[in-house]
Design a protein around this motif. Structure first.
Motif, PDB file in Angstrom:
ATOM      1  N   GLN A   1     -19.042 -33.874 -16.768  1.00 59.24           N
ATOM      2  CA  GLN A   1     -18.228 -34.732 -17.844  1.00 59.24           C
ATOM      3  C   GLN A   1     -18.493 -36.349 -17.355  1.00 59.24           C
ATOM      4  OE1 GLN A   1     -16.457 -33.867 -20.276  1.00 59.24           O
ATOM      5  NE2 GLN A   1     -17.041 -31.605 -19.761  1.00 59.24           N
ATOM      6  N   SER A   2     -19.108 -36.486 -16.254  1.00 61.97           N
ATOM      7  CA  SER A   2     -19.265 -37.951 -15.828  1.00 61.97           C
ATOM      8  C   SER A   2     -20.065 -38.564 -16.713  1.00 61.97           C
ATOM      9  CB  SER A   2     -19.778 -37.800 -14.437  1.00 61.97           C
ATOM     10  OG  SER A   2     -19.894 -39.138 -13.858  1.00 61.97           O
ATOM     11  N   GLY A   3     -19.592 -39.890 -17.012  1.00 59.46           N
ATOM     12  CA  GLY A   3     -20.299 -40.656 -17.672  1.00 59.46           C
ATOM     13  C   GLY A   3     -19.943 -40.616 -19.354  1.00 59.46           C
ATOM     14  N   LYS A   4     -19.137 -39.861 -19.531  1.00 58.16           N
ATOM     15  CA  LYS A   4     -18.934 -39.743 -20.985  1.00 58.16           C
ATOM     16  C   LYS A   4     -17.933 -40.542 -21.327  1.00 58.16           C
ATOM     17  CE  LYS A   4     -19.814 -34.666 -21.489  1.00 58.16           C
ATOM     18  NZ  LYS A   4     -19.236 -33.151 -21.953  1.00 58.16           N
ATOM     19  N   ALA A   5     -17.565 -41.060 -22.675  1.00 58.07           N
ATOM     20  CA  ALA A   5     -16.553 -41.631 -23.225  1.00 58.07           C
ATOM     21  C   ALA A   5     -15.211 -41.175 -22.973  1.00 58.07           C
ATOM     22  CB  ALA A   5     -16.935 -42.278 -24.422  1.00 58.07           C
ATOM     23  N   VAL A   6     -14.235 -41.768 -22.771  1.00 61.11           N
ATOM     24  CA  VAL A   6     -12.879 -41.171 -22.446  1.00 61.11           C
ATOM     25  C   VAL A   6     -11.952 -41.988 -23.401  1.00 61.11           C
ATOM     26  CG1 VAL A   6     -10.997 -40.652 -20.640  1.00 61.11           C
ATOM     27  CG2 VAL A   6     -13.630 -40.738 -20.052  1.00 61.11           C
ATOM     28  N   SER A   7     -11.191 -40.960 -23.978  1.00 63.64           N
ATOM     29  CA  SER A   7     -10.226 -41.611 -24.902  1.00 63.64           C
ATOM     30  C   SER A   7      -8.802 -41.109 -24.613  1.00 63.64           C
ATOM     31  CB  SER A   7     -10.391 -41.028 -26.418  1.00 63.64           C
ATOM     32  OG  SER A   7      -9.380 -41.505 -27.296  1.00 63.64           O
ATOM     33  N   ILE A   8      -7.970 -42.154 -24.177  1.00 64.92           N
ATOM     34  CA  ILE A   8      -6.617 -41.674 -23.509  1.00 64.92           C
ATOM     35  C   ILE A   8      -5.490 -41.742 -24.690  1.00 64.92           C
ATOM     36  CG2 ILE A   8      -4.779 -42.373 -22.126  1.00 64.92           C
ATOM     37  CD1 ILE A   8      -7.405 -41.425 -20.695  1.00 64.92           C
TER      38      ILE A   8
END
Length: 648
Positions: A521-528
């Motif tokens: 998962q590292s480097g993926k865009a993250v939506s909180i």
């Protein structure tokens, strides 16, 4: 005249002769109209009778006499029988083998297993029986030599069925039966019972599908007698004798009902991210509903799913939370996956506009004897679940409780954009931009052997060659509690949903959040996505009114759900600082006529009369006195006023 009729009929036959030969409907033999005795009624029978009437052919009357050819029962075979036969051909042609009725049943070899009696078949449990002799051989008993280690023991006598069942089988399947039929038998293991799902031809093969009809969860502490499955097929349908038995899963007749409401509590939103709930009785339903919904929703669901309902059915409920302004509408369906799990499958469609916020309550009814699923789950077509672990801390609270000075050096920023870290060095570099080195060391102390042993976050310590961490700092509310309620991947983006329960009268704080997940998962865009579980006000559904006089504040929330149109009454607590109300208590509910609006937009009047506090509108009046609340209201537009009193 007879010749003219015959010529006319034969002319019609010429046009019909191009129609392909088709199988007939099922009739017990002999079949009136089956002139050539092939157990079907089709063009071949017309041709056979035509040749007979023209004197160029014969008909076989030795087996059934004139039964198959004298269709008008006048004792003769003539053109009038031919005309009736043509009508029958028009009626029966075009039907397939599957239109022919095939007799089938299951017979238990005994109602119980007496001591010392053994029931079984030595081999070839599924067989074709073509004669009484075949049947006797199939049902004949046999002996088995028992062994104890290397020593030969005694003999065990194995029977196919008890004598009563054998006598019944021989009575039903005799020489007369086998003259026109074949019998398919299959010896099945003991259980509560079996049912046929279907018996039909598939690519000229007769496929017999059956299932175990044992109710879900039913077990025995003793063995049950086996069953003999019986399928009687007319010889005319048997073709080349290709057949198969298929044991299939017990079919489920599920019905789906969906309701939508925002008359919900915070617990309903949290539960919408959990897996579906299986409810088998009224007590379980009470427990499930507690704390999730307002009174009218609970009343409606409990009336619908009562003791009478649960006597025969299982209820599976799943909640889907639709957030305001998502711009998507969702649909739901159910399916069974390869592991025999019941799955609620959600799909969504984008719309150019706003959507309501609330809970979709999806209710599936399954007959109790058909509920045999291993587990229940939900899936969303647009996302894939991702395994993560989560921790957070209030930096201000930790600093204050542990003697750190609250200044810009101790906590350098109130919020900081998230970042992926893949080593201890990267993590500490990120944290050093957010807080002092002393705070970093306090939260994540290092041991002498170099292994990280964080006080804040230690799910077996980050193993950097397997895991990555996503960290961020945001400005939130002191005393807030954060919970991870969903994590999923959509369009190569990691979506994290958190629930926040917050006392809104507190001042702002700074929170450190940490997500640990797999290296992939590292480097993926993250939506909180933060869902604020604010207990200061109830979620309202329909028209509502807040009535205030001094320290007493009453809220009426009217809404419709299922078979209930109600107005819930709440007591609101005045807040302080930036918060107008710091919480609420549920007081009671009044039921209203369908479609009637007790609460309307407009002014209300508040006044006191001695120790009474009275608030009224044109439709209702509320009196608060001696810790009791009395509401005088109309049930419908044409009804008289009635009163209800609740503890306040």
């Amino acid at each position: 005249m007879k010749k003219k009729l015959l010529a006319l009929a034969l002319g019609i036959t010429t046009a019909l002769s191009a129609v392909p030969l088709m199988s007939a409907k099922a009739l017990a033999p002999p079949i009136p109209g089956d002139v050539n005795l092939d157990w079907t009624i089709n063009i071949a029978d017309l041709v056979c009778m035509q040749k007979y009437l023209m004197g160029t052919g014969t008909i076989n009357t030795s087996q059934f006499g004139l039964t198959t050819v004298d269709l008008n029962n006048d004792g003769r075979v003539d053109v009038f029988d031919y005309i009736e036969l043509r009508r029958l051909v028009d009626e029966w042609c075009g039907l397939s083998k599957n239109d022919v009725k095939i007799e089938s049943r299951f017979t238990q070899v005994d109602t119980s297993i007496p001591p010392g009696v053994h029931y079984s078949r030595p081999s070839g449990s599924a067989c074709i029986i073509r004669s009484v002799e075949d049947l006797e051989y199939y049902l004949s008993p046999y002996n088995v030599i028992t062994h104890d280690g290397n020593r030969v023991g005694g003999c065990v006598f194995i029977e196919a069925a008890c004598q009563e069942v054998l006598d019944d089988l021989y009575a039903r399947y005799d020489d007369e039966f086998f003259a026109n039929n074949i019998l398919l038998l299959n010896y099945l293991s003991g259980t509560a019972g079996y049912e046929f799902e279907s018996i039909q031809y598939e690519d000229e093969k007769l496929v017999i599908k059956y299932y175990d009809s044992t109710p879900y969860g039913l077990t025995w502490c003793f063995p049950l007698p086996p069953y003999i499955a019986e399928v009687a097929v007319p010889k005319t349908l048997w073709a080349d004798g290709d057949y198969t038995w298929e044991r299939v899963e017990q079919p489920v007749e599920m019905t789906m009902k969906t309701d939508f409401t925002n008359a919900i509590n915070d617990e309903a939103i949290k539960s919408s991210y959990s897996k579906p709930s299986v409810i088998t009785n009224s007590e379980e339903l009470d427990t499930y509903l507690d704390g999730k919904f307002h009174a009218g929703v609970k009343m409606s669901l409990k009336e619908t799913y009562n003791d009478e309902f649960f006597a025969d059915n299982v209820l599976v409920i799943d909640l889907y939370y639709q957030k305001y302004r998502d711009d998507y509408v969702t649909s739901v369906s159910t399916k069974k996956d390869e592991y025999n799990n019941l799955v609620f499958h959600y799909d969504r469609q984008f719309i150019n506009g706003f959507v309501d916020e609330g809970i979709q309550i999806n209710q599936v009814t399954i007959p109790k004897e058909q509920y045999h699923f291993t587990d229940t789950f939900k899936e969303k077509a647009w996302e894939t679940s991702v395994d993560v672990s989560y921790a957070s801390c209030d930096l201000f609270s930790i600093a204050e409780m542990n003697g750190f000075e609250l200044n810009d050096e101790t906590i350098k920023c109130y919020s900081k954009e998230g970042a992926w870290v893949n080593s201890d060095v990267e993590m500490r570099a990120y944290l050093s931009e957010c807080m002092s080195d002393e705070m970093v060391e306090f939260l994540f102390p290092e041991s002498s052997d170099g292994l990280e042993k964080p006080a804040l976050y230690n799910p077996d310590s980050p193993i950097w060659n397997r895991y990555s961490i996503y960290m961020w700092v945001d400005n939130n509310i002191i005393g807030a509690t954060h919970s991870l309620i969903n994590s999923a991947e959509t369009d190569d983006k990691l979506n994290i949903t958190l629930s926040n329960v917050q006392p809104l009268s507190c001042m702002g704080g700074s929170f450190l959040h940490i997500i640990r997940t797999s290296k992939t998962q590292s480097g993926k865009a993250v939506s909180i996505n933060n869902i604020n579980m604010n207990d200061c006000m109830p979620h309202t559904d329909g028209e509502s009114a807040i009535l205030q006089f001094g320290k007493d504040v009453v809220m009426l929330n009217q809404y419709t759900f299922g078979n209930k149109n109600v107005a819930d009454i709440y007591r609101l607590h005045l807040g302080g600082g930036p918060v107008q109300y710091s919480g609420y208590d549920y007081i009671g509910t009044v039921e209203l006529d369908e479609g009637y609006q007790l609460v309307k937009k407009g002014d209300y009047i508040s006044y006191s009369a001695g120790e009474k506090v009275i608030m009224e509108s044109g439709e209702y009046a509320i009196t608060i006195e001696n810790e009791q609340l009395t509401i005088s209201y109309k049930y419908s537009a044409d009804s008289e006023y009635t009163e209800k009193t609740f503890n306040y």
